[in-house]
Motif scaffolding. Structure first.
Motif, PDB file in Angstrom:
ATOM      1  N   ARG A  17       0.842  -1.196   0.000  1.00 39.42           N
ATOM      2  CA  ARG A  17       0.000   0.000   0.000  1.00 39.42           C
ATOM      3  C   ARG A  17       0.877   1.246   0.000  1.00 39.42           C
ATOM      4  NH1 ARG A  17      -2.906  -3.518   2.999  1.00 39.42           N
ATOM      5  NH2 ARG A  17      -5.053  -3.822   2.380  1.00 39.42           N
ATOM      6  N   SER A  62      -2.325   8.118  -4.208  1.00 32.55           N
ATOM      7  CA  SER A  62      -2.929   8.062  -2.874  1.00 32.55           C
ATOM      8  C   SER A  62      -2.068   7.222  -1.936  1.00 32.55           C
ATOM      9  CB  SER A  62      -4.322   7.438  -2.982  1.00 32.55           C
ATOM     10  OG  SER A  62      -4.852   7.183  -1.712  1.00 32.55           O
ATOM     11  N   ASP A  63      -2.017   7.615  -0.668  1.00 26.41           N
ATOM     12  CA  ASP A  63      -1.242   6.866   0.320  1.00 26.41           C
ATOM     13  C   ASP A  63      -1.829   5.490   0.612  1.00 26.41           C
ATOM     14  OD1 ASP A  63       0.651   8.832   0.582  1.00 26.41           O
ATOM     15  OD2 ASP A  63      -0.329   9.783   2.299  1.00 26.41           O
ATOM     16  N   ASP A  64      -3.090   5.256   0.227  1.00 23.98           N
ATOM     17  CA  ASP A  64      -3.689   3.938   0.463  1.00 23.98           C
ATOM     18  C   ASP A  64      -3.910   3.153  -0.832  1.00 23.98           C
ATOM     19  OD1 ASP A  64      -5.796   5.433  -0.510  1.00 23.98           O
ATOM     20  OD2 ASP A  64      -7.228   4.791   1.009  1.00 23.98           O
ATOM     21  N   TYR A  65      -3.221   3.550  -1.912  1.00 19.66           N
ATOM     22  CA  TYR A  65      -3.316   2.793  -3.174  1.00 19.66           C
ATOM     23  C   TYR A  65      -2.778   1.372  -2.940  1.00 19.66           C
ATOM     24  CZ  TYR A  65      -2.798   1.308  -7.956  1.00 19.66           C
ATOM     25  OH  TYR A  65      -2.895   0.599  -9.126  1.00 19.66           O
ATOM     26  N   THR A  66      -3.505   0.365  -3.433  1.00 19.61           N
ATOM     27  CA  THR A  66      -3.184  -1.034  -3.163  1.00 19.61           C
ATOM     28  C   THR A  66      -2.810  -1.779  -4.434  1.00 19.61           C
ATOM     29  OG1 THR A  66      -4.739  -1.041  -1.323  1.00 19.61           O
ATOM     30  CG2 THR A  66      -4.105  -3.172  -2.188  1.00 19.61           C
TER      31      THR A  66
END
Length: 76
Positions: A17, A62-66
């Protein structure tokens, strides 16, 4: 485009992430951890000459891109 048939397997799935915008790409760091930490101690081996990198939907900054690494495995 080409279509490939991927045979059924047991898969080890690892998730990274965070933004793809940084200097260090987390997928590279995850590969390093898989090969140096997980495989030597897990009791499994790779069963094919391929693996999958799955990049999810969403904003890549985004910091939460998975994204995920999928590796076909069998018991040693």
């Amino acid at each position: 485009m080409q279509v490939y048939t991927v045979p059924a397997n047991k898969w080890a799935v690892f998730t990274a992430r965070g933004s793809l915008n940084g200097k260090e790409h987390q997928i590279n760091a995850l590969w390093t951890r898989i090969t140096t930490e997980w495989f030597p101690t897990c009791g499994y081996k790779r069963v094919a000459d391929y693996d999958l990198e799955v990049y999810g939907t969403g904003h890549t900054n985004s910091d939460d891109y998975t994204r995920e690494i999928w590796i076909p495995i069998n018991k040693k």
